[in-house]
Design a protein around this motif. Structure first.
Motif, PDB file in Angstrom:
ATOM      1  N   ALA A   2       0.843  -1.206   0.000  1.00 10.29           N
ATOM      2  CA  ALA A   2       0.000   0.000   0.000  1.00 10.29           C
ATOM      3  C   ALA A   2       0.874   1.250   0.000  1.00 10.29           C
ATOM      4  CB  ALA A   2      -0.897  -0.009   1.225  1.00 10.29           C
ATOM      5  N   VAL A   3       0.407   2.267  -0.688  1.00 11.52           N
ATOM      6  CA  VAL A   3       1.132   3.543  -0.704  1.00 11.52           C
ATOM      7  C   VAL A   3       0.976   4.168   0.682  1.00 11.52           C
ATOM      8  CG1 VAL A   3       1.231   5.826  -1.764  1.00 11.52           C
ATOM      9  CG2 VAL A   3       0.594   3.854  -3.138  1.00 11.52           C
ATOM     10  N   PRO A   4       2.097   4.585   1.319  1.00 17.90           N
ATOM     11  CA  PRO A   4       1.950   5.175   2.657  1.00 17.90           C
ATOM     12  C   PRO A   4       1.118   6.452   2.588  1.00 17.90           C
ATOM     13  CG  PRO A   4       4.195   5.462   1.836  1.00 17.90           C
ATOM     14  CD  PRO A   4       3.479   4.570   0.860  1.00 17.90           C
ATOM     15  N   SER A   5       0.315   6.665   3.602  1.00 22.31           N
ATOM     16  CA  SER A   5      -0.525   7.869   3.608  1.00 22.31           C
ATOM     17  C   SER A   5       0.365   9.094   3.747  1.00 22.31           C
ATOM     18  CB  SER A   5      -1.530   7.805   4.757  1.00 22.31           C
ATOM     19  OG  SER A   5      -0.876   8.111   5.970  1.00 22.31           O
ATOM     20  N   TRP A   6      -0.197  10.246   3.419  1.00 22.14           N
ATOM     21  CA  TRP A   6       0.567  11.492   3.493  1.00 22.14           C
ATOM     22  C   TRP A   6       1.041  11.749   4.913  1.00 22.14           C
ATOM     23  CZ3 TRP A   6       3.686  14.511   1.395  1.00 22.14           C
ATOM     24  CH2 TRP A   6       3.848  15.826   1.792  1.00 22.14           C
ATOM     25  N   ALA A  12       7.550  10.025   8.710  1.00 21.56           N
ATOM     26  CA  ALA A  12       8.805   9.346   8.359  1.00 21.56           C
ATOM     27  C   ALA A  12       9.896  10.321   7.919  1.00 21.56           C
ATOM     28  CB  ALA A  12       8.546   8.342   7.245  1.00 21.56           C
ATOM     29  N   ALA A  13       9.504  11.525   7.496  1.00 26.60           N
ATOM     30  CA  ALA A  13      10.487  12.494   6.994  1.00 26.60           C
ATOM     31  C   ALA A  13      11.414  12.960   8.109  1.00 26.60           C
ATOM     32  CB  ALA A  13       9.766  13.695   6.382  1.00 26.60           C
ATOM     33  N   SER A  14      12.630  13.306   7.722  1.00 24.39           N
ATOM     34  CA  SER A  14      13.560  13.908   8.676  1.00 24.39           C
ATOM     35  C   SER A  14      13.131  15.363   8.862  1.00 24.39           C
ATOM     36  CB  SER A  14      14.970  13.820   8.087  1.00 24.39           C
ATOM     37  OG  SER A  14      15.847  14.630   8.816  1.00 24.39           O
ATOM     38  N   LYS A  15      12.968  15.797  10.111  1.00 23.31           N
ATOM     39  CA  LYS A  15      12.420  17.129  10.365  1.00 23.31           C
ATOM     40  C   LYS A  15      13.335  17.957  11.263  1.00 23.31           C
ATOM     41  CE  LYS A  15       8.461  15.204  11.807  1.00 23.31           C
ATOM     42  NZ  LYS A  15       8.484  13.858  11.187  1.00 23.31           N
ATOM     43  N   THR A  16      13.457  19.227  10.945  1.00 22.76           N
ATOM     44  CA  THR A  16      14.133  20.157  11.840  1.00 22.76           C
ATOM     45  C   THR A  16      13.208  21.335  12.068  1.00 22.76           C
ATOM     46  OG1 THR A  16      15.226  21.236   9.973  1.00 22.76           O
ATOM     47  CG2 THR A  16      16.494  19.568  11.126  1.00 22.76           C
ATOM     48  N   ALA A  17      13.309  21.959  13.238  1.00 24.54           N
ATOM     49  CA  ALA A  17      12.418  23.082  13.547  1.00 24.54           C
ATOM     50  C   ALA A  17      13.208  24.236  14.143  1.00 24.54           C
ATOM     51  CB  ALA A  17      11.330  22.631  14.519  1.00 24.54           C
ATOM     52  N   HIS A  27      11.331  22.205   8.618  1.00 29.01           N
ATOM     53  CA  HIS A  27      11.902  21.740   7.352  1.00 29.01           C
ATOM     54  C   HIS A  27      11.794  20.220   7.311  1.00 29.01           C
ATOM     55  CE1 HIS A  27      15.154  20.321   4.672  1.00 29.01           C
ATOM     56  NE2 HIS A  27      14.843  21.388   3.968  1.00 29.01           N
ATOM     57  N   TYR A  28      11.240  19.693   6.214  1.00 30.64           N
ATOM     58  CA  TYR A  28      11.081  18.250   6.041  1.00 30.64           C
ATOM     59  C   TYR A  28      11.992  17.790   4.915  1.00 30.64           C
ATOM     60  CZ  TYR A  28       6.463  19.174   8.212  1.00 30.64           C
ATOM     61  OH  TYR A  28       5.435  19.576   9.020  1.00 30.64           O
ATOM     62  N   LEU A  29      12.662  16.665   5.137  1.00 26.10           N
ATOM     63  CA  LEU A  29      13.441  16.031   4.068  1.00 26.10           C
ATOM     64  C   LEU A  29      12.875  14.621   3.895  1.00 26.10           C
ATOM     65  CD1 LEU A  29      15.778  16.047   2.035  1.00 26.10           C
ATOM     66  CD2 LEU A  29      17.275  15.244   3.866  1.00 26.10           C
ATOM     67  N   PHE A  30      12.313  14.352   2.701  1.00 26.81           N
ATOM     68  CA  PHE A  30      11.680  13.063   2.434  1.00 26.81           C
ATOM     69  C   PHE A  30      12.692  12.072   1.869  1.00 26.81           C
ATOM     70  CE2 PHE A  30       8.319  16.251   2.218  1.00 26.81           C
ATOM     71  CZ  PHE A  30       7.368  15.693   3.081  1.00 26.81           C
ATOM     72  N   GLU A  31      12.343  10.791   1.937  1.00 29.31           N
ATOM     73  CA  GLU A  31      13.241   9.727   1.460  1.00 29.31           C
ATOM     74  C   GLU A  31      13.626   9.901  -0.003  1.00 29.31           C
ATOM     75  OE1 GLU A  31      11.319   6.029   2.263  1.00 29.31           O
ATOM     76  OE2 GLU A  31      11.746   6.092   4.411  1.00 29.31           O
ATOM     77  N   ASP A  32      12.691  10.450  -0.806  1.00 32.10           N
ATOM     78  CA  ASP A  32      12.995  10.613  -2.237  1.00 32.10           C
ATOM     79  C   ASP A  32      13.818  11.868  -2.535  1.00 32.10           C
ATOM     80  OD1 ASP A  32      11.138  12.600  -1.793  1.00 32.10           O
ATOM     81  OD2 ASP A  32       9.600  11.777  -3.137  1.00 32.10           O
ATOM     82  N   GLY A  33      14.258  12.561  -1.469  1.00 33.01           N
ATOM     83  CA  GLY A  33      15.116  13.730  -1.657  1.00 33.01           C
ATOM     84  C   GLY A  33      14.357  15.053  -1.759  1.00 33.01           C
ATOM     85  N   LYS A  34      13.022  14.991  -1.838  1.00 34.76           N
ATOM     86  CA  LYS A  34      12.235  16.229  -1.890  1.00 34.76           C
ATOM     87  C   LYS A  34      12.295  16.925  -0.540  1.00 34.76           C
ATOM     88  CE  LYS A  34       8.754  15.181  -5.387  1.00 34.76           C
ATOM     89  NZ  LYS A  34       7.347  14.915  -5.647  1.00 34.76           N
ATOM     90  N   GLU A  35      12.227  18.253  -0.586  1.00 35.45           N
ATOM     91  CA  GLU A  35      12.219  19.038   0.650  1.00 35.45           C
ATOM     92  C   GLU A  35      10.943  19.868   0.721  1.00 35.45           C
ATOM     93  OE1 GLU A  35      16.129  21.152   1.485  1.00 35.45           O
ATOM     94  OE2 GLU A  35      16.357  20.559  -0.602  1.00 35.45           O
ATOM     95  N   MET A  36      10.437  20.045   1.931  1.00 34.69           N
ATOM     96  CA  MET A  36       9.290  20.929   2.138  1.00 34.69           C
ATOM     97  C   MET A  36       9.610  21.814   3.336  1.00 34.69           C
ATOM     98  SD  MET A  36       5.250  19.973   2.751  1.00 34.69           S
ATOM     99  CE  MET A  36       5.323  19.414   4.455  1.00 34.69           C
ATOM    100  N   ALA A  37       9.319  23.098   3.213  1.00 36.38           N
ATOM    101  CA  ALA A  37       9.534  24.032   4.317  1.00 36.38           C
ATOM    102  C   ALA A  37       8.205  24.707   4.640  1.00 36.38           C
ATOM    103  CB  ALA A  37      10.581  25.075   3.924  1.00 36.38           C
TER     104      ALA A  37
END
Length: 203
Positions: A2-6, A12-17, A27-37
């Motif tokens: 199953a696709v993991p839910s959002w 699961a993302a690496s997070k810094t605050a 700041h989120y760093l996802f396993e696929d290398g995408k970043e979200m701030a």
């Protein structure tokens, strides 16, 4: 598999605050290398901005793409903006959410409210703004609904017009409100560095 839910992906993302200028910056760093701030107002817990960045073809960091908050063009340095100056009378489309709804503002639209229609295109999973005078047309999606794989609901959509600005509101479904509440609990567990306190704590 199953696709993991959002929400699972966020956990699961690496997070810094970091807490700075009355905002909690995450700041989120996802396993696929995408970043979200993301930036949240520390008083209200309101999301102020969300940006995305992914690796470019050479493996370096790409440019930030704004999903929520002021468009990037307004944040450019003075030198860059000399070259890419949009006409100040052009419509400016931006998203600015509230705690209970997704909200978009389109500035510099001087026509009266009755000129506009805002509708949901369920098959295309988007919302469309049209004007009867054919002066403006805009199609936009709601990434949050896509991430949670929720359907669009025409009844949740409304709009108003004031001060040359069209304000479009989409009430957040209960699933998203519940997920956002869960996420806020998760984010409170991250030890945030205060401005000037050195490195952020990673979870």
């Amino acid at each position: 598999m199953a696709v993991p839910s959002w929400l699972e992906r966020l956990r699961a993302a690496s997070k810094t605050a970091l807490v700075q200028d009355g905002k909690r910056k995450v700041h989120y760093l996802f396993e696929d290398g995408k970043e979200m701030a993301e930036e949240y107002d520390t008083q209200t817990g309101q999301l102020v901005s969300r940006k995305w960045r992914e690796k470019n073809t050479l493996g370096g960091s790409g440019k930030w793409q704004v999903e929520v908050g002021e468009p990037t063009l307004l944040l450019l340095g003075a030198l860059e903006s000399e070259f890419i100056k949009e006409s100040s009378s052009n419509p400016v489309f931006m998203r600015k959410d509230t705690l209970s709804s997704f909200q978009w503002r389109i500035r510099n639209l001087p026509y009266p409210k009755e000129v506009y229609s805002v509708s949901v295109e369920k098959e295309q999973r988007c919302c469309v703004v049209r004007t009867t005078n054919k002066k403006y047309y805009k199609k936009f999606s709601i990434p949050d609904l896509d991430r949670y794989q929720l359907p669009l609901d025409a009844a949740a959509l409304s709009f108003t017009h004031a001060n040359n600005t069209l304000i479009i509101t989409y009430q957040k479904p209960k699933e998203i409100l519940a997920a956002e509440e869960q996420l806020q609990k998760e984010l409170k567990k991250i030890k945030a560095a205060n401005n000037g306190d050195g490195d952020c704590k990673t979870q």
